[in-house]
Write a protein that holds these residues in place. Structure first.
Motif, PDB file in Angstrom:
ATOM      1  N   PRO A 368     -87.548   6.469  45.808  1.00 15.99           N
ATOM      2  CA  PRO A 368     -86.814   6.824  47.309  1.00 15.99           C
ATOM      3  C   PRO A 368     -87.081   8.047  47.882  1.00 15.99           C
ATOM      4  O   PRO A 368     -86.096   8.765  49.327  1.00 15.99           O
ATOM      5  CB  PRO A 368     -85.173   6.537  46.642  1.00 15.99           C
ATOM      6  CG  PRO A 368     -85.380   7.039  45.255  1.00 15.99           C
ATOM      7  CD  PRO A 368     -87.220   6.492  44.702  1.00 15.99           C
ATOM      8  N   GLN A 454     -83.165  11.582  48.466  1.00 14.66           N
ATOM      9  CA  GLN A 454     -83.101  10.827  48.954  1.00 14.66           C
ATOM     10  C   GLN A 454     -82.166   9.474  49.348  1.00 14.66           C
ATOM     11  O   GLN A 454     -81.190   9.933  49.334  1.00 14.66           O
ATOM     12  CB  GLN A 454     -83.443   9.986  47.043  1.00 14.66           C
ATOM     13  CG  GLN A 454     -82.347   9.780  46.164  1.00 14.66           C
ATOM     14  CD  GLN A 454     -82.512   9.346  44.864  1.00 14.66           C
ATOM     15  OE1 GLN A 454     -83.259  10.639  43.609  1.00 14.66           O
ATOM     16  NE2 GLN A 454     -81.838   8.229  44.421  1.00 14.66           N
ATOM     17  N   TYR A 455     -82.027   8.446  49.952  1.00 14.51           N
ATOM     18  CA  TYR A 455     -83.193   7.514  49.758  1.00 14.51           C
ATOM     19  C   TYR A 455     -83.996   7.019  51.302  1.00 14.51           C
ATOM     20  O   TYR A 455     -83.450   7.450  51.912  1.00 14.51           O
ATOM     21  CB  TYR A 455     -82.707   6.201  49.919  1.00 14.51           C
ATOM     22  CG  TYR A 455     -81.537   5.791  48.138  1.00 14.51           C
ATOM     23  CD1 TYR A 455     -82.437   5.638  47.649  1.00 14.51           C
ATOM     24  CD2 TYR A 455     -80.775   7.008  48.229  1.00 14.51           C
ATOM     25  CE1 TYR A 455     -81.706   5.599  46.032  1.00 14.51           C
ATOM     26  CE2 TYR A 455     -79.438   6.552  47.264  1.00 14.51           C
ATOM     27  CZ  TYR A 455     -80.294   6.381  45.834  1.00 14.51           C
ATOM     28  OH  TYR A 455     -79.350   6.105  45.099  1.00 14.51           O
TER      29      TYR A 455
END
Length: 580
Positions: A368, A454-455
């Motif tokens: 991610p 992230q993601y």
């Protein structure tokens, strides 16, 4: 990958051969010798650790790195002129204490900069100023911070720390040895079979009555564990970041509890669970390990890409073939590359069992992570903790600064968007400013900022590419979020380096952009890392070993895989001599 800056460093055409104290910047036209006892593919930190132990034991060892710089993901690079970034990995904690001592890394130049306080979570809320959560090693002060949100949580926090510390103490020794050899369980005497299980039995005995609770932490979603202990969302979300960092998973994903445990198994200068910066950036750690290896006589080369593992007529690894066709022979080969690269690209497929190849192909390498390195001309000033008029660093500037962490639901929402092919509209952001403690990383008054975000999916919905437009659009989303917490941040930016999952794969060889060389879920750990029956660093090819993060105990700048693999190699060579 880069926007508004001069990307990359100039590359030398000559290989670097590193010896003794002339390591870091020596440049020579020397090439690897034609034969060694051991060849290590890749000069990531695990490969360098393995080489240091092998050479220390008397094996003539060469390390072959394809990039122009040592360290794999633990590198320091000057992406913006005058600004030195820990371009991929950016914090140190997990490096095993034995490696510090046995390789004498301090004598080889390693200097660590501890952080206290270590975690800062500012909130976006309709009050002036907004609240924030500052966590440090002073328990009383940390409890006062938590009490802003919940008196109950403030009282529970020391017990939670003690509980998690007990689990870490019991499980941590498993990191420093190969997993129990399942082959030994089906042969030999009862005593021999029990001996194979002894490390696991020791962990179980150490846990005692805590064993069922440890099992729950290892298998449950971290949200369930944190809901049991706490009620305030900012605290739970802050703690949950360690359970999902680097993982394509939500706090509600079963097994996410282990990833949190993995990230608190380290220590820094005797402080359990502490994280700090490396003076000079993470590349200085890699250089210190390289110096330790070279001091014993190891040969370490950059810009020497391996294209194939060389096999003898008996199917045993006999060295490697370089990209220019040169063969470098050896008794053993250790690969610090990922399992996918090692077994699907470098090793002749006909020499591997079909079932093994299938298992490697099916490894979960989803990532991610988009890492953004930012050069700024001043420190960010947060609404929840405004900077002083003289713009001097405040305690929270030393911390990992967690943004969009008001509650675990935000982390789950960010994950859900990426799972459907969309970069998160409100991403989880860990912001670090190492130049606060290490001013030499940036020009006077300026700073380097690491954004671990992230993601972001490896593949965007509809097969759209991560082109310059997509990279910049996501980076702008991240910067807009930071601006909400620290107005003026965007105006301070001098340059930025954007590394999406495909960039992390292309530059650093991280499969799918995964910082751990593969997911840290329970089905890809211990007995099953990288594949069932091949978790002891040996591969189906005799003489070929895995020594990187794709082997036990997994990712992070830990060095355990390199140290453990070296010990297995040395044991196997001793046994081979006895058999002869």
């Amino acid at each position: 990958m880069a926007s508004g800056l001069r990307a990359g460093l100039s590359k030398s055409c000559a290989a670097h051969r590193l010896r003794g104290q002339h390591l870091a910047h020596s440049r020579t036209t020397e090439r690897p010798q034609r034969e060694y006892d051991a060849v290590v593919i890749g000069a990531g930190h695990n490969g360098l650790v393995a080489a240091a132990y092998l050479q220390r034991a008397g094996l003539r060892t060469a390390v072959l790195e394809k990039r122009h710089v040592l360290g794999g993901a633990a590198v320091t690079e000057e992406i913006v002129p005058g600004f030195k970034f820990s371009r991929a990995s950016y914090l140190l904690s997990l490096l095993r204490p034995q490696i510090y001592a046995e390789l004498e890394l301090q004598q080889h130049g390693l200097r660590v900069l501890p952080r206290d306080p270590y975690s800062f979570t500012p909130l976006l809320e309709d009050r002036s100023p907004p609240r924030s959560l500052l966590l440090g090693h002073d328990m009383a002060q940390t409890q006062r911070q938590i009490a802003q949100f919940s008196q109950k949580d403030a009282q529970a926090y020391p017990k939670y720390e003690e509980f998690m510390g007990g689990l870490v103490s019991a499980i941590s020794p498993l990191l420093d040895a190969p997993p129990a050899d399942t082959a030994a369980l089906g042969q030999g005497s009862l005593l021999q079979r029990l001996r194979a299980l002894w490390p696991l039995m020791q962990a179980g005995l150490a846990l005692g009555r805590q064993l069922p609770y440890c099992y729950e932490v290892l298998t449950a979603p971290i949200s369930k564990i944190l809901d049991h202990w706490f009620e305030s969302e900012p605290l739970k979300a802050t703690l949950a970041t360690d359970a999902v960092i680097g993982a394509m998973s939500s706090p509600h994903t079963p097994g996410s509890g282990y990833v949190l445990l993995h990230h608190i198994m380290g220590e820094l200068e005797g402080q359990s669970g502490a994280w700090g910066y490396v003076a000079g950036g993470m590349g200085a750690l890699s250089q210190a390990i390289a110096r330790a290896a070279a001091a014993h006589g190891a040969h370490i080369f950059t810009e020497q890409a391996v294209c194939r593992v060389l096999l003898g007529t008996d199917g045993r690894a006999q060295g490697v073939v370089l990209q220019d066709g040169v063969e470098v022979r050896s008794k053993v080969v250790l690969s610090n590359a990922s399992p996918q690269l090692t077994f699907l690209e470098l090793t002749p497929q006909e020499q591997l069992p079909e079932d093994f190849v299938r298992q490697i192909q099916q490894l979960d390498t989803r990532s991610p992570v988009t890492k953004i390195n930012v050069a700024v001309d001043r420190l960010p000033s947060f609404l929840a903790a405004p900077s002083t008029r003289d713009s001097q660093p405040l305690p929270h500037h030393c911390c990992s600064i967690h943004l969009n962490c008001e509650g675990m639901h935000l982390l789950h929402q960010a994950y859900t968007e990426a799972a459907h092919g969309h970069p998160s509209s409100r991403p989880m952001i860990e912001l670090c400013i190492p130049s606060v403690l290490d001013p030499g990383l940036a020009p006077p008054g300026c700073h380097v900022i690491s954004l671990f975000t992230q993601y972001t999916p490896y593949e965007l919905e509809g097969g759209q590419p991560w082109d310059e437009q997509a990279r910049n659009a996501y980076a702008d989303t991240v910067f807009n979020c930071i601006e909400d917490y620290a107005p003026g941040f965007k105006a301070s930016v001098v340059g930025r380096d954007i590394l999406t999952p495909p960039d992390l794969e292309r530059i650093f060889g991280l499969p799918g952009g995964n910082i751990f060389h593969g997911g840290m879920s329970l089905d890809q750990l211990y007995f099953a890392r990288p594949a069932p029956s091949y978790s002891t660093y040996r591969s189906p090819v005799a003489g070929l070993y895995l020594c990187g993060s794709g082997a036990h105990p997994g990712g992070g700048v830990m060095g355990a895989a390199g140290r453990n693999a070296a010990q297995v190699v040395l044991g196997d060579l001793r046994n081979l001599r006895w058999q002869r």
